[in-house]
Design a protein around this motif. Structure first.
Motif, PDB file in Angstrom:
ATOM      1  N   LYS A 164      37.142 -22.274  29.395  1.00 16.48           N
ATOM      2  CA  LYS A 164      38.317 -21.993  28.551  1.00 16.48           C
ATOM      3  C   LYS A 164      38.610 -20.496  28.527  1.00 16.48           C
ATOM      4  N   MET A 165      37.553 -19.677  28.515  1.00 14.51           N
ATOM      5  CA  MET A 165      37.754 -18.231  28.509  1.00 14.51           C
ATOM      6  C   MET A 165      38.425 -17.784  29.814  1.00 14.51           C
ATOM      7  N   TYR A 166      37.965 -18.337  30.936  1.00 16.24           N
ATOM      8  CA  TYR A 166      38.558 -18.020  32.228  1.00 16.24           C
ATOM      9  C   TYR A 166      40.038 -18.411  32.236  1.00 16.24           C
ATOM     10  N   GLN A 167      40.349 -19.581  31.702  1.00 13.84           N
ATOM     11  CA  GLN A 167      41.734 -20.059  31.673  1.00 13.84           C
ATOM     12  C   GLN A 167      42.587 -19.263  30.687  1.00 13.84           C
ATOM     13  N   TRP A 168      42.008 -18.795  29.591  1.00 13.42           N
ATOM     14  CA  TRP A 168      42.735 -18.103  28.534  1.00 13.42           C
ATOM     15  C   TRP A 168      43.242 -16.735  28.985  1.00 13.42           C
ATOM     16  N   SER A 169      42.440 -16.020  29.746  1.00 14.55           N
ATOM     17  CA  SER A 169      42.744 -14.623  30.024  1.00 14.55           C
ATOM     18  C   SER A 169      43.168 -14.358  31.459  1.00 14.55           C
ATOM     19  N   PRO A 170      44.169 -13.479  31.649  1.00 14.91           N
ATOM     20  CA  PRO A 170      44.503 -13.042  33.004  1.00 14.91           C
ATOM     21  C   PRO A 170      43.586 -11.901  33.462  1.00 14.91           C
ATOM     22  N   ASP A 171      42.684 -11.469  32.571  1.00 14.31           N
ATOM     23  CA  ASP A 171      41.825 -10.315  32.855  1.00 14.31           C
ATOM     24  C   ASP A 171      40.544 -10.719  33.566  1.00 14.31           C
ATOM     25  N   GLU A 172      39.943  -9.749  34.221  1.00 11.59           N
ATOM     26  CA  GLU A 172      38.647  -9.958  34.852  1.00 11.59           C
ATOM     27  C   GLU A 172      37.580 -10.065  33.757  1.00 11.59           C
ATOM     28  N   CYS A 173      36.341 -10.292  34.154  1.00 15.18           N
ATOM     29  CA  CYS A 173      35.286 -10.462  33.150  1.00 15.18           C
ATOM     30  C   CYS A 173      34.537  -9.151  32.901  1.00 15.18           C
ATOM     31  N   ILE A 174      33.515  -9.202  32.089  1.00 22.40           N
ATOM     32  CA  ILE A 174      32.763  -8.018  31.688  1.00 22.40           C
ATOM     33  C   ILE A 174      31.309  -8.138  32.152  1.00 22.40           C
ATOM     34  N   PRO A 175      30.616  -7.015  32.308  1.00 22.58           N
ATOM     35  CA  PRO A 175      29.236  -7.047  32.807  1.00 22.58           C
ATOM     36  C   PRO A 175      28.289  -7.873  31.934  1.00 22.58           C
ATOM     37  N   GLU A 176      28.564  -7.934  30.637  1.00 24.68           N
ATOM     38  CA  GLU A 176      27.679  -8.672  29.729  1.00 24.68           C
ATOM     39  C   GLU A 176      27.555 -10.144  30.101  1.00 24.68           C
ATOM     40  N   PHE A 177      28.567 -10.704  30.762  1.00 25.90           N
ATOM     41  CA  PHE A 177      28.478 -12.102  31.198  1.00 25.90           C
ATOM     42  C   PHE A 177      27.370 -12.276  32.234  1.00 25.90           C
ATOM     43  N   PHE A 178      26.998 -11.190  32.908  1.00 28.49           N
ATOM     44  CA  PHE A 178      25.947 -11.238  33.925  1.00 28.49           C
ATOM     45  C   PHE A 178      24.608 -10.697  33.414  1.00 28.49           C
ATOM     46  N   THR A 179      24.642  -9.870  32.376  1.00 31.40           N
ATOM     47  CA  THR A 179      23.417  -9.156  31.978  1.00 31.40           C
ATOM     48  C   THR A 179      22.870  -9.516  30.604  1.00 31.40           C
ATOM     49  N   SER A 180      23.665 -10.106  29.739  1.00 28.96           N
ATOM     50  CA  SER A 180      23.255 -10.296  28.346  1.00 28.96           C
ATOM     51  C   SER A 180      23.443 -11.736  27.889  1.00 28.96           C
ATOM     52  N   PRO A 181      22.416 -12.561  27.988  1.00 28.14           N
ATOM     53  CA  PRO A 181      22.564 -13.952  27.546  1.00 28.14           C
ATOM     54  C   PRO A 181      22.922 -14.067  26.060  1.00 28.14           C
ATOM     55  N   GLU A 182      22.638 -13.023  25.287  1.00 27.53           N
ATOM     56  CA  GLU A 182      22.965 -13.037  23.856  1.00 27.53           C
ATOM     57  C   GLU A 182      24.453 -13.220  23.603  1.00 27.53           C
ATOM     58  N   VAL A 183      25.279 -12.818  24.562  1.00 32.62           N
ATOM     59  CA  VAL A 183      26.729 -12.888  24.394  1.00 32.62           C
ATOM     60  C   VAL A 183      27.200 -14.333  24.193  1.00 32.62           C
ATOM     61  N   PHE A 184      26.380 -15.283  24.587  1.00 29.29           N
ATOM     62  CA  PHE A 184      26.759 -16.696  24.482  1.00 29.29           C
ATOM     63  C   PHE A 184      26.216 -17.365  23.223  1.00 29.29           C
ATOM     64  N   ARG A 185      25.430 -16.653  22.422  1.00 28.59           N
ATOM     65  CA  ARG A 185      24.912 -17.200  21.166  1.00 28.59           C
ATOM     66  C   ARG A 185      25.700 -16.589  20.005  1.00 28.59           C
ATOM     67  N   SER A 186      26.280 -17.429  19.193  1.00 27.96           N
ATOM     68  CA  SER A 186      27.167 -16.944  18.140  1.00 27.96           C
ATOM     69  C   SER A 186      26.407 -16.546  16.882  1.00 27.96           C
ATOM     70  N   ILE A 187      26.886 -15.469  16.275  1.00 27.19           N
ATOM     71  CA  ILE A 187      26.381 -15.064  14.956  1.00 27.19           C
ATOM     72  C   ILE A 187      27.193 -15.741  13.851  1.00 27.19           C
ATOM     73  N   HIS A 188      28.234 -16.455  14.248  1.00 29.06           N
ATOM     74  CA  HIS A 188      29.119 -17.145  13.309  1.00 29.06           C
ATOM     75  C   HIS A 188      28.789 -18.631  13.298  1.00 29.06           C
ATOM     76  N   PRO A 189      28.449 -19.194  12.155  1.00 29.15           N
ATOM     77  CA  PRO A 189      28.117 -20.629  12.130  1.00 29.15           C
ATOM     78  C   PRO A 189      29.282 -21.529  12.542  1.00 29.15           C
ATOM     79  N   ASP A 190      30.525 -21.060  12.382  1.00 23.67           N
ATOM     80  CA  ASP A 190      31.689 -21.896  12.707  1.00 23.67           C
ATOM     81  C   ASP A 190      32.295 -21.586  14.087  1.00 23.67           C
ATOM     82  N   LEU A 191      31.610 -20.805  14.873  1.00 20.92           N
ATOM     83  CA  LEU A 191      32.124 -20.475  16.220  1.00 20.92           C
ATOM     84  C   LEU A 191      31.063 -20.791  17.261  1.00 20.92           C
TER      85      LEU A 191
END
Length: 190
Positions: free
Chosen positions: A163-190
């Motif tokens: 969905k993120m790929y489809q949502w944005s016309p922009d390229e991605c960020i290095p954190e998608f390759f280096t930081s698995p934490e980026v995929f764990r939410s600090i928000h209980p509703d997200l």
């Protein structure tokens, strides 16, 4: 907070990519990369650094190409011969964007007031909104409400990488390759 070397930059409680590009002149980096002595990731991060992009700067954060386009069950590879913007918006939009910038440029140069850059097809490689949406799972709600949308609506944030790929016309960020934490939410509703 922002940091120029990536080590001190963070969003919420997650440090951003701690990757610091090698301290190499661009010419030497090209030779090392062509010889297989510098990884694609390190080379792209170095290009970002030489282009003035810095970890933690929402307006000038490093970018990397999306490699997958999520078009098949095996996560198909995307066409790397075109920018993500071109793939998303198409040639007609790119041409319109370029022509509009070209007209503005010609008006400015014709009047003798030219503080503008020469027109490009894409005026902005990645926006601050994209930066915060990409890192929404680790960014405090207060920051998201100030930078993305004034009201907290978790459903408005992409729920998956596809969905993120489809949502944005922009390229991605290095954190998608280096930081698995980026995929764990600090928000209980997200």
């Amino acid at each position: 907070g922002g940091g120029s070397d990536g080590v001190s930059a963070s969003v919420g409680d997650m440090p951003l990519s701690s990757h610091t590009p090698p301290d190499l002149p661009l010419g030497k980096a090209i030779v090392l990369w062509q010889g297989g002595e510098l990884s694609n990731f390190d080379y792209l991060m170095l290009l970002n650094y030489h282009a003035g992009r810095r970890i933690g700067d929402p307006n000038n954060h490093p970018i990397l190409p999306w490699v997958m386009d999520f078009s098949s069950p095996n996560n198909g590879y995307r066409d790397l011969s075109k920018s993500k913007y071109r793939l998303t918006k198409g040639d007609r939009q790119l041409e319109f964007t370029y022509r509009s910038a070209q007209e503005d440029y010609l008006l400015a140069t014709g009047s003798g007031e030219c503080d503008m850059l020469v027109p490009h097809h894409i005026g902005d490689i990645s926006s601050d909104v994209t930066f915060y949406v990409y890192l929404a799972r680790r960014t405090p709600k207060e920051v998201l409400c100030a930078c993305v949308r004034p009201r907290w609506v978790p459903e408005e944030y992409p729920a998956s990488m596809e969905k993120m790929y489809q949502w944005s016309p922009d390229e991605c960020i290095p954190e998608f390759f280096t930081s698995p934490e980026v995929f764990r939410s600090i928000h209980p509703d997200l």
